[in-house]
Structure formats: C-alpha cells, structure tokens
Design a protein around this motif. Structure first.
Motif, PDB file in Angstrom:
ATOM      1  N   TYR A  86      11.690   9.754   2.403  1.00 47.23           N
ATOM      2  CA  TYR A  86      10.480   9.164   1.819  1.00 47.23           C
ATOM      3  C   TYR A  86      10.831   8.282   0.624  1.00 47.23           C
ATOM      4  O   TYR A  86      10.284   7.181   0.471  1.00 47.23           O
ATOM      5  CB  TYR A  86       9.519  10.275   1.395  1.00 47.23           C
ATOM      6  N   ASP A  87      11.746   8.807  -0.229  1.00 50.22           N
ATOM      7  CA  ASP A  87      12.151   8.008  -1.388  1.00 50.22           C
ATOM      8  C   ASP A  87      12.809   6.704  -0.955  1.00 50.22           C
ATOM      9  O   ASP A  87      12.530   5.637  -1.526  1.00 50.22           O
ATOM     10  CB  ASP A  87      13.105   8.821  -2.267  1.00 50.22           C
ATOM     11  N   GLN A 132      11.273   3.198  -1.586  1.00 54.53           N
ATOM     12  CA  GLN A 132      12.020   2.175  -2.306  1.00 54.53           C
ATOM     13  C   GLN A 132      12.103   0.888  -1.490  1.00 54.53           C
ATOM     14  O   GLN A 132      11.937  -0.222  -2.024  1.00 54.53           O
ATOM     15  CB  GLN A 132      13.429   2.694  -2.626  1.00 54.53           C
ATOM     16  N   GLU A 133      12.354   1.069  -0.172  1.00 49.62           N
ATOM     17  CA  GLU A 133      12.399  -0.113   0.691  1.00 49.62           C
ATOM     18  C   GLU A 133      11.044  -0.821   0.720  1.00 49.62           C
ATOM     19  O   GLU A 133      10.976  -2.058   0.653  1.00 49.62           O
ATOM     20  CB  GLU A 133      12.803   0.305   2.104  1.00 49.62           C
ATOM     21  N   SER A 142       7.731  -6.042  -3.484  1.00 48.54           N
ATOM     22  CA  SER A 142       8.141  -6.962  -4.550  1.00 48.54           C
ATOM     23  C   SER A 142       8.448  -8.342  -3.981  1.00 48.54           C
ATOM     24  O   SER A 142       8.036  -9.370  -4.540  1.00 48.54           O
ATOM     25  CB  SER A 142       9.361  -6.397  -5.277  1.00 48.54           C
ATOM     26  N   VAL A 143       9.178  -8.354  -2.846  1.00 49.00           N
ATOM     27  CA  VAL A 143       9.495  -9.637  -2.207  1.00 49.00           C
ATOM     28  C   VAL A 143       8.215 -10.341  -1.769  1.00 49.00           C
ATOM     29  O   VAL A 143       8.035 -11.554  -1.980  1.00 49.00           O
ATOM     30  CB  VAL A 143      10.440  -9.416  -1.006  1.00 49.00           C
ATOM     31  N   VAL A 168       3.356  -6.857 -12.724  1.00 46.36           N
ATOM     32  CA  VAL A 168       3.449  -6.312 -14.086  1.00 46.36           C
ATOM     33  C   VAL A 168       3.904  -4.857 -14.043  1.00 46.36           C
ATOM     34  O   VAL A 168       4.749  -4.421 -14.836  1.00 46.36           O
ATOM     35  CB  VAL A 168       2.087  -6.442 -14.803  1.00 46.36           C
ATOM     36  N   ALA A 169       3.345  -4.074 -13.090  1.00 42.29           N
ATOM     37  CA  ALA A 169       3.740  -2.670 -12.971  1.00 42.29           C
ATOM     38  C   ALA A 169       5.205  -2.533 -12.582  1.00 42.29           C
ATOM     39  O   ALA A 169       5.892  -1.594 -13.006  1.00 42.29           O
ATOM     40  CB  ALA A 169       2.855  -1.965 -11.937  1.00 42.29           C
ATOM     41  N   ALA A 170       5.708  -3.470 -11.770  1.00 47.92           N
ATOM     42  CA  ALA A 170       7.113  -3.426 -11.351  1.00 47.92           C
ATOM     43  C   ALA A 170       8.053  -3.958 -12.426  1.00 47.92           C
ATOM     44  O   ALA A 170       9.278  -3.885 -12.272  1.00 47.92           O
ATOM     45  CB  ALA A 170       7.295  -4.217 -10.058  1.00 47.92           C
TER      46      ALA A 170
END
Length: 268
Positions: free
Chosen positions: A121-122, A126-127, A133-134, A229-231
């Motif tokens: 899950y992590d 993350q992926e 993000s991309v 902003v959160a990232a």
C-alpha cells in the motif's frame, strides 16, 4: 344374766371394733386397688406412648435410610455426571489450547500479510503520489499556458476596448463638428459610430466570455494548487505571472511613450 350381758356387751364391742377394723382395711385396700389401677392406667399410657415413640423412631429411621440410599444414588449419579463433564471440560480445554495455538499462528500470518499489504500500500500510495504530482505538474503547465493565453487575449481585448472607446469619442467629436458645420460627412461619421458601438459590444461580450473561462479554469485549478502546496512543490501561480507580465508590458509602454515624447521634443 348380768355376766352374760357383760359378755354379750363385750362381744358386741369386740365385733364392732373388729368390724371397724375390717371397714378400715377394706377402705385401705380399695384405695390401694384404686391407686394400683391408676398406676396401671398410667403405665398403659406410658407403654402406649413408648410404643408410639418407638414406631415414630422406626419410621424416622426408615425415612433416614431411604434418604441416605437416595443420597448415595444421587451422589453416584453426580459423580458419573461430573466424570463425564470433566472429560468434556478436558476436551474443551484441549480444543481451547489448540484454538489458541491456531489463533496465534493465524495472527502471525495476518500480521505478515498486513505488513506485506501495508508495504505494498505504501509503495502503491507513493507511486500514486508520484503520478499525482506528475499529473498536477502537467496540469499546472497546461493551466499556465491556458491562463497566460487567455490573459493575453483579455489584455488585447481590453486594449481594443480602450482603443474603441477612444475611436468612439473621436468619431463622436467629428460627428458633432459635422452637425454643427453642416458637413455632408456627418452620415459617414454616424455610421462609423454605430459600427464602432457594435464592434465594442461584440468585443465586450468576447471579453466577458474570456474572463468567465479564465475564472472557471482558475476554480478548477484550485484543487491542483492545494495538492502542489501540500506536496511541498514550489511554483509560481500563473495569475501572479500574468500580473507581472501585464506590469512589464505597461512599464515598457510607459518607457516607449516617454522615448517617443523625447524624440518629438527633439524634433520640435
């Protein structure tokens, strides 16, 4: 005769005395018999009472024996039930121990599975975070291009409106002058003024549509902005970039006008 009378009197006296003695004896005997009968009755009552008590005692002992036998039977049955229950309890305890062991093994298996699932899950999260993000960065570039393009069009439309307003004022002045001087070109200036108003209305409508689209795109970009902003991804908002571009254009226009003014002064 006197002697006989004395003898008779003496005999009668002895008889009377003997009779009194016999009466007393009979009364005493009768009293003793009555006493004996009373004692016999009392003994009979005592015998009857003792017999009743003996019967009650035998009855009680029989009942006690019955209860004792019943108690022994019940106790034996109780021992048998307890023995069966003990075996069942021992089997239950064995099953519980076995279940506890199985639960322990299951917990270990579940813990390992949970750890593996959490790790997966992590990694997946993350992926997905990287993909988000991309995607947000790509959407930022798309929004930047769209926002700056629409901002450039809005700027041009606003400048066009300003130019149209100047042309309308100029045409209005020319029209007023022609009317006052009875110039035949008044009709031409009137038609030109109407045409300018039509173009201005169309331009203003297009400007409103562009601003609505820009506001809508900015609202749609808000979620991406919050995610960036959160990232912790630093970026310049296209609105700020557009404002800077507008300020740069205006400053350049001011410099250009100042330069033209200086050239005109030099020519003069």
């Amino acid at each position: 005769i006197q002697k006989a009378d004395l003898g008779d009197a003496e005999a009668m006296k002895r008889f009377a005395a003997q009779k009194d003695k016999s009466e007393r004896f009979l009364r005493d005997n009768l009293e003793k018999q009555d006493e004996c009968w009373r004692k016999i009755q009392d003994l009979e009552r005592q015998l009857q009472k003792l017999g009743t008590e003996r019967f009650e005692e035998f009855k009680r002992r029989i009942e006690e024996n019955d209860r004792e036998e019943k108690r022994k039977v019940e106790y034996q049955q109780f021992l048998e039930v307890v023995s069966q229950h003990k075996k069942l309890l021992e089997l239950t305890v064995y099953n519980c121990d076995l279940n506890i062991r199985i639960v322990g093994l299951t917990e270990e298996l579940v813990a390992e599975a949970c750890s593996a699932i959490k790790a997966r899950y992590d990694r997946t999260n993350q992926e997905l975070s990287d993909l988000r993000s991309v995607a947000h960065k790509e959407y930022l570039e798309f929004f930047r291009m769209l926002f700056l393009t629409s901002g450039n069009l809005i700027y041009k439309k606003e400048k066009k409106l300003e130019e149209l307003d100047r042309n309308i004022r100029t045409t209005h002045i020319q029209l007023e002058f022609c009317i006052e001087t009875f110039d035949p070109n008044a009709k031409k200036h009137s038609d030109a003024k109407k045409q300018l108003y039509m173009v201005r209305a169309q331009t203003e409508e297009e400007l409103g549509m562009l601003k609505d689209k820009q506001n809508k795109s900015q609202e749609d970009f808000q979620a991406t902005e919050e995610a960036l902003v959160a990232a912790g991804i630093e970026f310049q908002h296209p609105a700020d970039e557009q404002n800077e571009e507008v300020l740069n254009r205006r400053s350049k226009m001011v410099e250009y006008r100042a330069h033209l003014s200086k050239q005109e002064e030099v020519k003069i």
